[in-house]
Enzyme design. Structure first.
Site, mmCIF file in Angstrom:
data_model
loop_
_atom_site.group_PDB
_atom_site.id
_atom_site.type_symbol
_atom_site.label_atom_id
_atom_site.label_comp_id
_atom_site.label_asym_id
_atom_site.label_seq_id
_atom_site.Cartn_x
_atom_site.Cartn_y
_atom_site.Cartn_z
ATOM 1 N N LYS A 1 6.134 -0.176 7.403
ATOM 2 C CA LYS A 1 5.460 0.851 7.887
ATOM 3 C C LYS A 1 6.697 2.013 7.127
ATOM 4 O O LYS A 1 7.025 2.303 7.865
ATOM 5 C CB LYS A 1 4.598 0.781 8.547
ATOM 6 C CG LYS A 1 4.178 2.196 8.385
ATOM 7 C CD LYS A 1 2.885 2.634 8.865
ATOM 8 C CE LYS A 1 1.811 4.045 8.533
ATOM 9 N NZ LYS A 1 0.064 4.136 9.709
ATOM 10 N N ASP B 1 -10.076 5.262 12.091
ATOM 11 C CA ASP B 1 -9.820 4.758 10.304
ATOM 12 C C ASP B 1 -9.963 3.271 9.877
ATOM 13 O O ASP B 1 -9.633 2.945 9.603
ATOM 14 C CB ASP B 1 -8.460 5.844 10.255
ATOM 15 C CG ASP B 1 -8.745 5.624 8.516
ATOM 16 O OD1 ASP B 1 -9.605 6.311 8.388
ATOM 17 O OD2 ASP B 1 -7.523 5.447 7.822
ATOM 18 N N ALA C 1 0.813 -0.901 -0.059
ATOM 19 C CA ALA C 1 0.183 -0.139 0.236
ATOM 20 C C ALA C 1 0.907 1.377 0.233
ATOM 21 O O ALA C 1 2.221 1.515 0.495
ATOM 22 C CB ALA C 1 -1.017 0.005 1.234
ATOM 23 N N SER D 1 -0.261 8.815 1.521
ATOM 24 C CA SER D 1 0.970 10.005 1.328
ATOM 25 C C SER D 1 1.492 10.440 2.479
ATOM 26 O O SER D 1 2.130 10.784 2.093
ATOM 27 C CB SER D 1 -0.601 11.200 1.952
ATOM 28 O OG SER D 1 -1.302 11.235 3.013
ATOM 29 N N ILE D 2 1.218 10.023 3.868
ATOM 30 C CA ILE D 2 2.541 9.368 4.764
ATOM 31 C C ILE D 2 3.608 8.633 4.582
ATOM 32 O O ILE D 2 4.914 8.498 4.357
ATOM 33 C CB ILE D 2 2.037 10.157 5.807
ATOM 34 C CG1 ILE D 2 1.277 11.622 6.431
ATOM 35 C CG2 ILE D 2 3.031 9.116 6.794
ATOM 36 C CD1 ILE D 2 0.954 11.526 7.357
ATOM 37 N N ALA D 3 3.496 7.360 3.701
ATOM 38 C CA ALA D 3 4.475 5.728 4.424
ATOM 39 C C ALA D 3 3.907 5.247 3.486
ATOM 40 O O ALA D 3 2.987 5.454 2.529
ATOM 41 C CB ALA D 3 3.944 5.644 5.649
ATOM 42 N N GLN D 4 4.101 4.725 2.950
ATOM 43 C CA GLN D 4 4.554 2.826 2.188
ATOM 44 C C GLN D 4 4.722 1.806 2.785
ATOM 45 O O GLN D 4 5.483 2.100 3.355
ATOM 46 C CB GLN D 4 5.378 3.359 1.217
ATOM 47 C CG GLN D 4 5.108 1.781 -0.284
ATOM 48 C CD GLN D 4 6.093 2.981 -1.390
ATOM 49 O OE1 GLN D 4 6.078 4.175 -2.126
ATOM 50 N NE2 GLN D 4 7.031 2.517 -1.959
#
Length: 430
Positions: free
Chosen positions: A136, A273, A115, A118-121
């Site tokens: 992460k 979330d 995945a 916007s902040i991490a992969q």
């Protein structure tokens, strides 16, 4: 050290230039195409990336602070972004584990991400010790961009407040400060690790063996890298696939909801979330909760008031609804609960007609409308709901979507298996 400071400064300047270009393009689009202000703002925020996407999501979940059209438009603010090349991920890992040989930690790391937000992969990997994990990894420059953007926003709000003294949202600078606090937490993966551990302790305390969350490998985690146990499962959005792992899909949903409702009372924070990507049915039949980057905090008394409010709604006891609305929010003035009860009655009688139970069968968009109407009624009486009340309601909308897939012909809220409030005796043990 000097090189890093120089690089950060360069990134800040580049970011301000990028922001100016995107803003100019938005201005041209407004002049030529005349889109709605809300739509143009959402598209511009998505173009500007991580900070503004998170700001958009803040707007979407805070109907008590922003105009309705903006709240509705930003419901669709996307957080999925194109993935970065694996070389960037390696760069972050090498920086965070400086002085350590990565091959002594990870036997392998999959180059294709699971995945990218916007902040991490997130990448799948295997530890040298043999465990399957996910890593992460924070995207390079995210913190610099975050602080640059927030400083620009803070500066802009100060100018706006001076230019328009009677601006409706007079506490704009305070709002930016609130966003900053939350976003700084979200880019600190040590905070996320604490949220995960807190949730796992709650599962252990309540002897909940039907749900789980990933174990954190603290020795391989930093502020910018979080290494966690990999859970294998399927999302709760495909009835046929869920049925392969569970004889009763509605029980899967009940387990997820009971676990989450209990966390509202017993954890330091709640998962805010829990969409389809963050809730899964594992191969062994347990429900898996993942990604604790976005959390809320709720006073247990507020949740108790929410339960009582819903109960009084089902009984059409508008006086009790008014009293519990007061407990759910905060006010600095004397409230006439009889007048508030009359306003609530007008709202719900118009929305629900004869059957208040229809509320629980409404479409998510209808529920969102009802929440905003309810917040508006409260505000007219000087009641301000906590920001996390909106996060709470957003999660109820997610559960509504799961219900339509897993239990389309069942009134889950009337199901005896559902426990929306934890046994108080367990609270004393926590």
């Amino acid at each position: 050290m000097k090189k890093n400071i120089w690089l950060d400064g360069l990134r800040s300047v580049a970011r301000m230039g990028e922001t100016a270009v995107v803003a100019a393009k938005a201005g041209i689009k407004y002049a030529t195409e005349k889109p709605s202000n809300a739509k143009l703002m959402r598209e511009t925020f998505e173009s500007l990336g991580s900070t503004y996407i998170k700001l958009g999501q803040f707007i979407a979940s805070t109907p008590s602070l922003f105009p309705r059209e903006y709240v509705e438009e930003f419901q669709g603010c996307l957080d999925q972004t194109p993935s970065l090349p694996f070389s960037y991920v390696e760069e972050v890992l090498a920086s965070e584990f400086a002085g350590r040989d990565l091959t002594e930690i990870f036997a392998s790391i999959e180059e294709k991400p699971l995945a990218s937000a916007s902040i991490a992969q997130v990448h799948a990997a295997k530890l040298v010790s043999g465990e399957d994990v996910v890593i992460k990894v924070q995207k390079p420059g995210v913190e610099t961009i975050l602080y640059t953007d927030l400083n620009v926003l803070h500066w802009a709000t100060k100018i706006l407040e001076k230019a328009v003294p009677k601006v409706k949202f007079a506490s704009l600078a305070d709002i930016v400060e609130e966003i900053k606090t939350r976003m700084v937490r979200e880019v600190d993966f040590i905070e996320e690790a604490k949220n995960l551990e807190d949730f796992r302790e709650y599962l252990q305390l309540t002897n909940n063996q039907a749900a789980t969350a990933p174990r954190v490998y603290h020795q391989y985690s930093t502020r910018r890298v979080l290494t966690m146990q990999r859970l294998y499962g399927v999302p709760l959005t495909d009835f046929e696939i869920v049925k392969q792992y569970s004889k009763d899909p509605s029980q899967v949903l009940i387990t997820a909801m009971n676990t989450w409702f209990g966390s509202l009372m017993m954890c330091n924070s709640f998962h805010a979330d829990l969409h389809a990507g963050n809730l899964m049915l594992l191969e062994d039949g347990r429900v898996g909760f993942i990604d604790f980057g976005i959390v809320g905090q709720l006073n247990p008394e507020v949740w108790s008031a929410c339960i009582a409010f819903m109960d009084s709604l089902q009984k059409t006891d508008y006086q009790a609804m008014a009293e519990n609305m007061l407990k759910m929010g905060a006010t600095s003035k004397q409230i006439d609960t009889q007048v508030l009860a009359q306003d609530i009655e007008r709202l719900f009688s118009g929305v629900l007609m004869a059957d208040p139970q229809e509320l629980l069968a409404s479409k998510p968009s209808d529920l969102n409308d009802i929440m905003m109407d309810m917040v508006a009624v409260g505000e007219r009486h000087g009641i301000r709901f906590p920001r996390d009340f909106a996060l709470l309601f957003k999660q109820m909308l997610y559960f509504d979507r799961f219900m339509r897939v897993l239990a389309p012909y069942t009134d889950i809220y009337a199901d005896q298996r559902l426990q929306m409030q934890m046994d108080p005796s367990l609270l004393l043990k926590h």
